[in-house]
Design a protein around this motif. Structure first.
Motif, PDB file in Angstrom:
ATOM      1  N   MET A   1       0.771  -1.201  -0.170  1.00  0.00           N
ATOM      2  CA  MET A   1      -0.112   0.052  -0.140  1.00  0.00           C
ATOM      3  C   MET A   1       0.784   1.172   0.059  1.00  0.00           C
ATOM      4  O   MET A   1       0.296   2.489   0.034  1.00  0.00           O
ATOM      5  N   SER A   2       2.135   1.045   0.234  1.00  0.00           N
ATOM      6  CA  SER A   2       3.023   2.058   0.357  1.00  0.00           C
ATOM      7  C   SER A   2       3.518   2.888  -1.009  1.00  0.00           C
ATOM      8  O   SER A   2       3.612   1.803  -2.122  1.00  0.00           O
ATOM      9  N   VAL A   3       3.677   4.184  -1.268  1.00  0.00           N
ATOM     10  CA  VAL A   3       4.331   4.573  -2.565  1.00  0.00           C
ATOM     11  C   VAL A   3       5.512   5.361  -1.980  1.00  0.00           C
ATOM     12  O   VAL A   3       5.410   6.452  -1.298  1.00  0.00           O
ATOM     13  N   ASN A   4       6.631   5.253  -2.770  1.00  0.00           N
ATOM     14  CA  ASN A   4       7.763   6.145  -2.668  1.00  0.00           C
ATOM     15  C   ASN A   4       7.933   6.898  -4.007  1.00  0.00           C
ATOM     16  O   ASN A   4       8.022   6.312  -5.114  1.00  0.00           O
ATOM     17  N   ILE A   5       8.184   8.160  -3.856  1.00  0.00           N
ATOM     18  CA  ILE A   5       8.181   8.886  -5.059  1.00  0.00           C
ATOM     19  C   ILE A   5       9.586   9.643  -4.947  1.00  0.00           C
ATOM     20  O   ILE A   5       9.878  10.732  -3.993  1.00  0.00           O
TER      21      ILE A   5
ATOM     22  N   PHE B   1      -2.413   6.391   6.929  1.00  0.00           N
ATOM     23  CA  PHE B   1      -1.162   6.841   6.105  1.00  0.00           C
ATOM     24  C   PHE B   1      -0.604   7.910   6.543  1.00  0.00           C
ATOM     25  O   PHE B   1      -1.138   8.899   7.275  1.00  0.00           O
ATOM     26  N   THR B   2       0.708   8.278   6.149  1.00  0.00           N
ATOM     27  CA  THR B   2       1.389   9.724   6.446  1.00  0.00           C
ATOM     28  C   THR B   2       2.411   9.718   5.349  1.00  0.00           C
ATOM     29  O   THR B   2       2.783   8.846   4.572  1.00  0.00           O
ATOM     30  N   ILE B   3       2.634  11.206   5.205  1.00  0.00           N
ATOM     31  CA  ILE B   3       3.516  11.598   4.000  1.00  0.00           C
ATOM     32  C   ILE B   3       4.714  12.074   4.629  1.00  0.00           C
ATOM     33  O   ILE B   3       4.630  12.889   5.641  1.00  0.00           O
TER      34      ILE B   3
ATOM     35  N   THR C   1      24.717  14.759   2.863  1.00  0.00           N
ATOM     36  CA  THR C   1      24.948  15.780   1.938  1.00  0.00           C
ATOM     37  C   THR C   1      24.673  15.688   0.543  1.00  0.00           C
ATOM     38  O   THR C   1      24.463  17.005  -0.221  1.00  0.00           O
ATOM     39  N   ILE C   2      24.243  14.519   0.064  1.00  0.00           N
ATOM     40  CA  ILE C   2      23.630  14.437  -1.287  1.00  0.00           C
ATOM     41  C   ILE C   2      22.297  14.678  -1.378  1.00  0.00           C
ATOM     42  O   ILE C   2      21.444  13.759  -0.558  1.00  0.00           O
ATOM     43  N   ALA C   3      21.641  15.575  -2.132  1.00  0.00           N
ATOM     44  CA  ALA C   3      20.335  16.033  -2.224  1.00  0.00           C
ATOM     45  C   ALA C   3      19.579  14.724  -2.862  1.00  0.00           C
ATOM     46  O   ALA C   3      20.184  14.599  -4.071  1.00  0.00           O
ATOM     47  N   ASN C   4      18.773  13.948  -2.467  1.00  0.00           N
ATOM     48  CA  ASN C   4      18.211  13.135  -2.989  1.00  0.00           C
ATOM     49  C   ASN C   4      16.594  12.986  -2.327  1.00  0.00           C
ATOM     50  O   ASN C   4      16.396  12.026  -1.581  1.00  0.00           O
ATOM     51  N   PRO C   5      15.786  13.934  -2.599  1.00  0.00           N
ATOM     52  CA  PRO C   5      14.504  13.822  -1.995  1.00  0.00           C
ATOM     53  C   PRO C   5      13.670  12.964  -2.393  1.00  0.00           C
ATOM     54  O   PRO C   5      13.539  12.518  -3.496  1.00  0.00           O
ATOM     55  N   VAL C   6      12.877  12.344  -1.439  1.00  0.00           N
ATOM     56  CA  VAL C   6      11.999  11.280  -1.730  1.00  0.00           C
ATOM     57  C   VAL C   6      10.667  11.465  -0.771  1.00  0.00           C
ATOM     58  O   VAL C   6      10.712  12.045   0.248  1.00  0.00           O
ATOM     59  N   LEU C   7       9.406  11.383  -1.565  1.00  0.00           N
ATOM     60  CA  LEU C   7       8.115  11.475  -0.827  1.00  0.00           C
ATOM     61  C   LEU C   7       7.775  10.060  -0.467  1.00  0.00           C
ATOM     62  O   LEU C   7       7.548   9.262  -1.268  1.00  0.00           O
ATOM     63  N   HIS C   8       7.789   9.846   1.041  1.00  0.00           N
ATOM     64  CA  HIS C   8       7.322   8.563   1.387  1.00  0.00           C
ATOM     65  C   HIS C   8       5.646   8.828   1.709  1.00  0.00           C
ATOM     66  O   HIS C   8       5.370   9.517   2.406  1.00  0.00           O
ATOM     67  N   PHE C   9       5.026   7.818   0.890  1.00  0.00           N
ATOM     68  CA  PHE C   9       3.541   7.773   1.402  1.00  0.00           C
ATOM     69  C   PHE C   9       3.300   6.590   1.953  1.00  0.00           C
ATOM     70  O   PHE C   9       3.483   5.554   1.260  1.00  0.00           O
ATOM     71  N   SER C  10       3.467   6.447   3.133  1.00  0.00           N
ATOM     72  CA  SER C  10       3.750   5.279   3.866  1.00  0.00           C
ATOM     73  C   SER C  10       2.309   4.747   4.499  1.00  0.00           C
ATOM     74  O   SER C  10       1.658   5.784   5.203  1.00  0.00           O
ATOM     75  N   CYS C  11       2.296   3.575   4.197  1.00  0.00           N
ATOM     76  CA  CYS C  11       0.986   3.211   5.010  1.00  0.00           C
ATOM     77  C   CYS C  11       1.313   2.526   6.439  1.00  0.00           C
ATOM     78  O   CYS C  11       2.538   2.054   6.501  1.00  0.00           O
ATOM     79  N   MET C  12       0.640   2.849   7.374  1.00  0.00           N
ATOM     80  CA  MET C  12       0.882   2.392   8.819  1.00  0.00           C
ATOM     81  C   MET C  12       0.030   1.451   9.323  1.00  0.00           C
ATOM     82  O   MET C  12       0.589   0.865  10.521  1.00  0.00           O
ATOM     83  N   ASP C  13      -1.024   1.105   8.529  1.00  0.00           N
ATOM     84  CA  ASP C  13      -2.002   0.149   9.077  1.00  0.00           C
ATOM     85  C   ASP C  13      -1.969  -0.920   8.212  1.00  0.00           C
ATOM     86  O   ASP C  13      -2.696  -0.873   7.001  1.00  0.00           O
TER      87      ASP C  13
END
Lengths: 392, 760
Positions: free
Chosen positions: B247-251, B414-416, B427-439
């Protein structure tokens, strides 16, 4: 081992959980268990006899002793090497005693390829060599492959009707091999060489496969007495495989001729078997066994004649070997209370004191524990039976 | 043998049975009788699979109307194959005993990669490529084009299957993956589609978890499965993580870039179609107005397994006007994409809930909640209309659309979390959006609701009561079974101190402590000298392992170890690891002996068995706590505390201990096997840790095996290994841990058996 000066400190050794064996009886006394333990210790016996099986009576046994680093381990007292060599001495004597026709024990150590002895048929030399090896230091890693390879090269040339065996005392848990050992196992199997292993520490996979493929046995010791027991299992000749060749063997039965010193014709002469050994003096003797075929002289039997290749034995040797074929049946054990009749052992005439008595199934004579052991381990025939046979 | 389990005649294809198997079947039967769910823990190597199969098949035969189907979910392809083989044995036994031909249909289902027989497609290496290629040959419009233009390639196996395959049912029998392929080759039918079609009327289906739990796949494969099915999740100790992952999505930025390309392609295609075939788009528009009525009807009549990505509201409403036309929708997607890009352009960590996110998106780019919710459905419709052949290329945009739907549907659970960089490389920029299912219960809820009985089983499920809580269901049976043993073939030891009495622990404060590292090294060195063949050592993480091994190298410990055994190391790279594993096994096989250094939660700790000489000892260095600083984990812990009243520490310990149990359980794979289990951390001796180990391990931890020093451990191990090396025959087991039918029926034994199962 008691006389051995104990080099290892007690606290360096393992925990011996002696207290775990003891159990109190209802009254809180330990006497019953102690007696039981003593009794059990007396009566360790080897017992499943094979019945009427063809046994490989003429044996060529190669004993390989690991002498790698792990032999310095002190879990056998004083260390594995000393303990093993000590037991081997006993084993060699017992071996020649029980397999007198032709016994070849060839000993050497694995990793350094340092031969202790390469002579057949003479227990004294083996024992001497073993004694010499006691102090030697153990280093490095062993190679099962090399050991088996060397043993195989020698055994390959032994005649097909004899049994070819290798016994490995393996202390290490690792083997550093120069080539794939499974190929070698295949060759060993083709050559019908039986490999048995006694492990001193734990079960190693390659040994399991090695022994399973070649038809040997694989055991791991629990402690010293178990070690001895396992070694003794190898004294008995193994059942011959049905595919092994059969052949008639010519044997000579030389008479021992003692020339009296007064006899003027008698000249001291060399024993043929001593010609090659340098260290044992001239070996000049007056009498000896003379080969019936070529008159070569030997001081000891059994031996293979160096000149004509005839196997020389004495009749008692042959007879002694026979007991393996016709093993004495195990005596029936019954509690002392149930025994009615004389309270005396038929053999030693001592009073029956132990918990059980043993009855010969053939002549129903009664024996005590110690005599039972002596009869089965050494005599191999029931004295009472022989007595009645002689009388009739 | 034929067993009578509370009045049910069960055929069991072996002559002997373990007492715990009997007990297991009893519990399972009660679960089925009650038409409820169950949680059953039984040690690995005690014949769990065959007990399950025997009982459920017998149940199906006895009450064909109560239970129509068994859905057996396992983790990996080899495990699936194993299950099918057991089933085959069982069915042969049935035929032999009853003398009649079986009309049972059982089959395994796996991905296209494992089932494809098309000569070109099956030669591709990656699952995704195979899927994409297959799709490009079998999609409906491709086939339509083929009609008008025969030079357009299609898959002849699929064509053949489509033409006749559906009318003629596959003959009854047991099919594993290879059987299916053979059958497919013989008939010229596509085995994959055949299997997918046949599971609808098969009696037993064996496949992977994902076919039920992952909403994207479940919707395609499993939604038509009958309600009166029994679902079994085997090796289910990680089921909550599977649910969460599905159910989780990583962008990441890369995803977004690829999305951008996707959107451009979409736009171009729409433009082109508009010029050539405007009617098609109008047709689509009309369909969307009609709404998803059909889907709604289907759900109401209870034909389908509900899809958590497709919430009820979506079905009842028509797609909102703002995204109904194709151009508007693409425009909408573009805006959404730009918004996400803007969100990723940050320098600090942001954590927010779904409502916050929705509010923000409304303020910034005026995207409403409602169209977002329809995003996934709308995209699917668009892709279908545009006749885009290679679906695989569109996975990023599909991912984004799923994200949009999920975030607008679920306000809870869910949490973002948006992180500008990874923790390891600040030091290395590598932005990630975790849309994480907690349940985890969100993903598994449809399964529990739909199917009559769901059984969760594994070798390590302790403590049992936590699973119903985190998965939010009410089991009718919960039981843990021990292993009856003729000899104590497992030897768990808890080593707490080195020979210098310094406490050993992997806890954070002492992690870098020189003495601890040295003592760990000494432990491994000593064990390498006395344990034959293979040793597997587990560390808590890759980083920790690297540190320790480097330090051992400096201290010369590695060199000493290598005199006893060769050393192999697991790395995050799968190819390297399988190479190491192969060589490790070779070294164990030919007597050199080897040590495998690996990581708890890694590949080795989960799927790979170390039978007999491949694992004579397992050493667990430290307690394998999950990385507690991770924000996703923190959010999840908070959620668990608020929603399920599970304290953070309880969950962390539970999670650590189940992984530890998994790791050490690798060594014992049956009753003839034996192995040392060494827990090298003094924290294991505490009751709260020890109490969370499975019962079959806990039983053998006596007070004498707690908080040992290294040399005490060596002495105990030596003794144990010598004991175990003594010959062990089947006769020794008989009557104790292995029963014949007569023995099983004796009163005394039944009494004993009733004690095996411990109700939680």
């Amino acid at each position: 081992m008691d006389e051995e000066p104990e080099r290892a400190k007690r606290w360096e050794g393992g925990y011996e959980r002696t207290w775990e064996v003891l159990k109190e009886d209802e009254s809180g006394s330990l006497k019953a268990t102690v007696e039981d333990i003593l009794f059990q210790a007396k009566r360790k016996r080897v017992f499943e006899s094979h019945g009427q099986v063809r046994l490989g009576m003429m044996r060529h046994l190669y004993v390989v002793i690991d002498s790698s680093r792990t032999m310095e381990d002190q879990d056998l007292k004083p260390n594995r090497l000393t303990s093993t060599l000590k037991l081997m001495e006993f084993f060699v004597e017992e071996y020649f005693d029980q397999n007198p026709i032709i016994g070849n024990v060839l000993l050497f150590e694995i990793n350094t390829f340092f031969y202790i002895c390469f002579d057949a048929g003479n227990p004294k030399k083996h024992v001497a060599a073993l004694k010499k090896a006691v102090g030697s230091t153990c280093l490095g890693e062993p190679s099962l492959y090399n050991a088996l390879n060397i043993a195989m090269q020698t055994l390959k040339h032994m005649p097909g009707h004899t049994s070819r065996e290798i016994l490995i005392i393996f202390s290490s848990l690792t083997t550093c091999d120069p080539a794939n050992i499974y190929e070698l196992i295949k060759t060993l199997k083709e050559l019908k060489i039986r490999v048995s292993v006694i492990g001193l520490s734990a079960e190693v996979r390659v040994c399991t496969i090695l022994t399973r493929e070649t038809g040997g046995s694989y055991n791991v010791i629990l402690d010293e007495s178990h070690f001895k027991e396992l070694l003794m299992l190898h004294v008995k000749p193994p059942p011959a495989s049905s595919s092994s060749e059969c052949s008639l063997i010519r044997m000579g039965f030389p008479q021992h001729i003692i020339a009296s010193v007064s006899d003027q014709d008698a000249k001291p002469s060399f024993s043929m078997s001593h010609l090659e050994s340098v260290d044992e003096g001239p070996g000049l003797t007056l009498g000896g066994y003379y080969c019936p075929q070529c008159r070569a002289k030997y001081t000891e039997l059994p031996v293979e004649c160096k000149v004509c290749g005839l196997t020389l034995v004495s009749a008692p040797h042959l007879a002694r070997s026979f007991h393996h074929l016709f093993p004495l049946d195990a005596f029936q054990e019954s509690p002392l209370e149930e025994h009615t009749g004389d309270r005396f052992c038929q053999a030693c005439q001592g009073e029956l004191k132990d918990k059980s008595v043993f009855t010969c199934p053939a002549c129903s004579s009664v024996f005590c524990t110690e005599c039972d052991l002596f009869i089965h381990d050494t005599l191999h025939c029931c004295p009472a039976c022989i007595h009645t046979q002689g009388a009739s | 043998m034929k067993l009578n389990i509370e009045g049910l005649l069960v055929y069991f294809p072996y002559d002997y049975i373990y007492p715990e198997q009997y007990s297991y079947m009893l519990e399972l039967k009660r679960t089925l009788d009650a038409k409820g769910h169950g949680v059953l823990e039984m040690p690995s190597g005690t014949g769990k699979t065959i007990s399950l199969l025997s009982l459920i098949v017998a149940y199906q035969k006895a009450y064909p109307l109560e239970v129509t189907k068994l859905i057996y979910c396992s983790r990996t392809v080899p495990e699936i194959e194993k299950v099918v083989e057991e089933l085959r044995k069982l069915m042969e036994f049935y035929t032999k005993e009853t003398g009649e031909k079986n009309n049972f249909l059982a089959l395994a289902l796996s991905s296209r990669k494992n089932l494809c027989i098309h000569p070109e497609v099956s030669s591709l290496r990656f699952g995704k490529e195979v899927d994409g290629k297959c799709h490009s040959l079998t999609a409906s419009y491709i086939r339509a084009q083929h009609h008008s233009n025969p030079s357009q390639p299609v898959c002849r196996f699929y064509e053949e299957f489509d033409a006749v395959g559906r009318q003629v049912p596959i003959p009854s029998g047991i099919y594993n993956l290879d059987d299916l392929k053979d059958f497919g080759r013989k008939k010229g039918w596509c085995p994959y589609y055949l299997a997918r079609y046949s599971i609808l009327h098969a009696n037993i289906v064996v496949y992977s978890y994902h076919y039920l739990l992952d909403p994207k796949i479940a919707d395609l494969v499993s939604k038509e499965l009958a309600k009166k099915s029994v679902v079994v999740f085997d090796e289910a100790h990680n089921i909550d993580n599977v649910c969460i992952d599905s159910m989780s999505v990583n962008i990441t930025r890369r995803t977004l870039d690829r999305c951008q390309t996707n959107v451009d392609t979409l736009q171009n295609t729409i433009q082109r179609i508009k010029e050539t075939d405007a009617a098609k788009l109008r047709e689509e528009y009309r369909r969307l107005v009609e709404g998803l009525k059909e889907a709604n009807v289907a759900r109401e009549t209870d034909i389908y397994l509900s899809n958590p990505v497709l919430p009820d509201e979506v079905l009842q409403e028509a797609i909102p006007g703002s995204i109904r036309t194709a151009e508007h929708f693409v425009g909408f997607l573009k805006r959404f994409l730009e918004y996400l890009k803007a969100r990723l352009r940050i320098h600090h960590v942001v954590q927010e809930s779904s409502p916050q996110f929705l509010k923000d998106i409304y303020e910034k780019v005026c995207i409403d909640r409602k169209p977002l919710r329809f995003c996934a459905e709308r995209l699917r419709s668009l892709l279908r209309t545009l006749e885009i052949a290679d679906i695989a290329d569109f996975s990023p945009i599909t991912l984004i659309s799923h994200f949009a739907t999920l975030v607008s549907t679920y306000s809870k659970g869910f949490t973002i979390i948006i992180e500008p960089f990874e923790d390891k490389t600040p030091t290395i920029a590598n932005p990630v959006l975790h849309f994480s299912c907690m349940d985890p219960s969100i993903a598994i809820k449809p399964v529990f609701e739909r199917f009559q009985s769901v059984v969760i089983t594994s070798g390590t499920l302790s403590p049992l009561d936590i699973y119903p809580r985190i998965l939010d269901f009410r089991p009718v049976t919960m039981a843990s079974f021990t292993m009856t043993l003729a000899r104590t073939c497992l030897c768990p030891l808890i080593v707490g101190r080195g020979n210098d009495q310094v406490a050993m622990s992997s806890k954070f404060e002492t992690r870098e402590d020189f003495a601890v590292i040295r003592n760990y090294g000494n432990l491994l060195l000593e064990m390498s000298a006395i344990v034959p063949d293979g040793i597997v050592a587990f560390f808590t993480s890759y980083v920790y392992m690297e540190n320790i091994v480097a330090s051992w190298y400096e201290q010369g410990i590695l060199e000493n170890i290598q005199r006893n055994k060769l050393i192999f190391i697991e790395t995050p790279d799968a190819a390297e690891t399988s190479m190491a594993l192969e060589k490790y096994q070779e070294a164990c096989e030919n007597g050199r002996g080897a040590i495998l250094l690996s990581v708890a939660r890694g590949k080795v700790s989960e799927g790979i068995d170390f039978v007999h000489h491949f694992g004579r000892a397992v050493i667990m260095f430290g307690v394998p706590y999950v990385y507690t600083q991770s924000r996703i984990l923190k959010a999840r812990l908070e959620y668990l505390r608020d929603q399920f009243q599970i304290r953070e520490n309880d969950f962390l310990t539970f999670d650590a201990m189940r992984h530890a149990a998994q790791c050490v359980g690798r060594a014992i794979r049956g009753k003839t096997d034996y192995g040392l289990m060494i827990f090298a951390d003094k924290r294991y001796a505490r009751a709260d840790k020890r109490g969370k180990l499975p019962r079959w391990i806990q039983e053998h931890i006596s007070d004498g095996s707690l908080n040992l020093t290294i040399d005490e451990t060596v002495q105990l191990s030596k003794h144990f290994l010598r004991q175990m090396a003594q010959p062990f025959r089947r006769e020794d087991q008989l009557g104790l841990s292995l029963l014949t039918l007569e023995q099983l029926q004796s009163e005394e034994m039944l009494e004993k058996i009733s004690q095996i199962a411990q109700q939680a």
